[in-house]
Design an enzyme around this catalytic site. Structure first.
Site, mmCIF file in Angstrom:
data_model
loop_
_atom_site.group_PDB
_atom_site.id
_atom_site.type_symbol
_atom_site.label_atom_id
_atom_site.label_comp_id
_atom_site.label_asym_id
_atom_site.label_seq_id
_atom_site.Cartn_x
_atom_site.Cartn_y
_atom_site.Cartn_z
ATOM 1 C CD GLU A 49 -3.271 -0.629 0.626
ATOM 2 O OE1 GLU A 49 -3.241 0.088 -0.395
ATOM 3 O OE2 GLU A 49 -4.315 -0.988 1.191
ATOM 4 C CD GLU A 90 -3.439 -6.960 3.075
ATOM 5 O OE1 GLU A 90 -2.771 -5.923 3.061
ATOM 6 O OE2 GLU A 90 -3.263 -7.887 2.247
#
Length: 257
Positions: free
Chosen positions: A114, A134
């Site tokens: 990210e 995730e």
């Protein structure tokens, strides 16, 4: 390294170097690092002397994802606050008006991806790998930037399977702009930064803004966005310097040829 700040910032000759600095935990992202990263980029954005930013990681990895250890014993309110802090950090990187180049190496996992995708482009060492685990950590993340970079279906495949993406594949899918030997990553980054710093600061800022705004619209509206940026350059007058540089470069080329 516990006594050192989680993010280091160095400035020299118009180039800023932001360093993720938790090497003992492979630069795992925790709340202090989120807050420091956001503050660093807000400060750099306001610094008129800074022309370009290099974002790197100290130690064997760029960033090994979120530091899940800090969530032990915490309640849902704290975790929600922590996630919002990470979003704010990514946004600060993305919103910086200066060109921001990520120099990544080693494992780039979850939140590390990210951070890197929040930059304008990524230069990767040939030792780099990417992974977005995730769902396998019982949480949700990387669902928005990843699909915008590599496409919805490729993003789903990576998120669902938790597989490691080697850096040649990342380059092929547009996640990485360039791959360089690991030992040359820092020097290559400095060369890129020095090249970018030669351009007009206003033209760079407007180019970045026009590309980012144009991403979410059609070509007709995008052209109007670009024309507004051109008008701003014309009003500033710095475009004349560019014309002079072009003429000098052509003259020099004729001399050498």
């Amino acid at each position: 390294m516990s006594g050192e700040p989680p993010v280091l910032v160095h400035r020299a000759h118009g180039i800023a170097r932001v360093v993720l600095n938790r090497p003992d935990v492979r630069n795992a992202l925790n709340l202090p690092m989120c807050l420091a990263l956001r503050a660093a980029f807000e400060d750099l954005d306001a610094d008129a002397e800074v022309r370009v930013v290099l974002l790197t990681g100290n130690g064997p990895a760029f960033c090994a994802g979120a530091d899940l250890k800090e969530r032990k014993g915490r309640d849902e309110t704290w975790v929600r606050h922590r996630r919002l802090a990470s979003f704010a950090a990514y946004e600060a990187v993305e919103r910086c008006s200066k060109p921001v180049v990520a120099l990544v190496h080693g494992p780039v996992i979850g939140s590390g991806g990210e951070i890197a995708m929040s930059c304008d482009f990524i230069v990767a060492a040939d030792t780099t790998t990417f992974r977005f685990p995730e769902p396998h950590w019982g949480t949700v993340g990387a669902t928005q930037r990843l699909q915008r970079v590599i496409g919805k279906r490729r993003a789903k495949e990576l998120l669902f399977t938790n597989r490691v993406m080697p850096v040649p594949e990342a380059e092929g899918q547009g996640l990485v702009a360039r791959i360089v030997p690991a030992e040359d990553l820092a020097a290559h980054g400095e060369e890129i930064a020095a090249t970018i710093a030669k351009a007009s600061p206003l033209a760079l800022a407007l180019t970045k803004q026009a590309v980012d705004l144009g991403e979410g619209t059609d070509l007709s509206r995008g052209t109007r966005i670009e024309m507004a940026a051109i008008e701003r350059c014309l009003a500033d007058g710095d475009w004349r310097t560019g014309i002079e540089k072009f003429g000098q470069a052509n003259t020099q080329e004729r001399i050498w040829n």
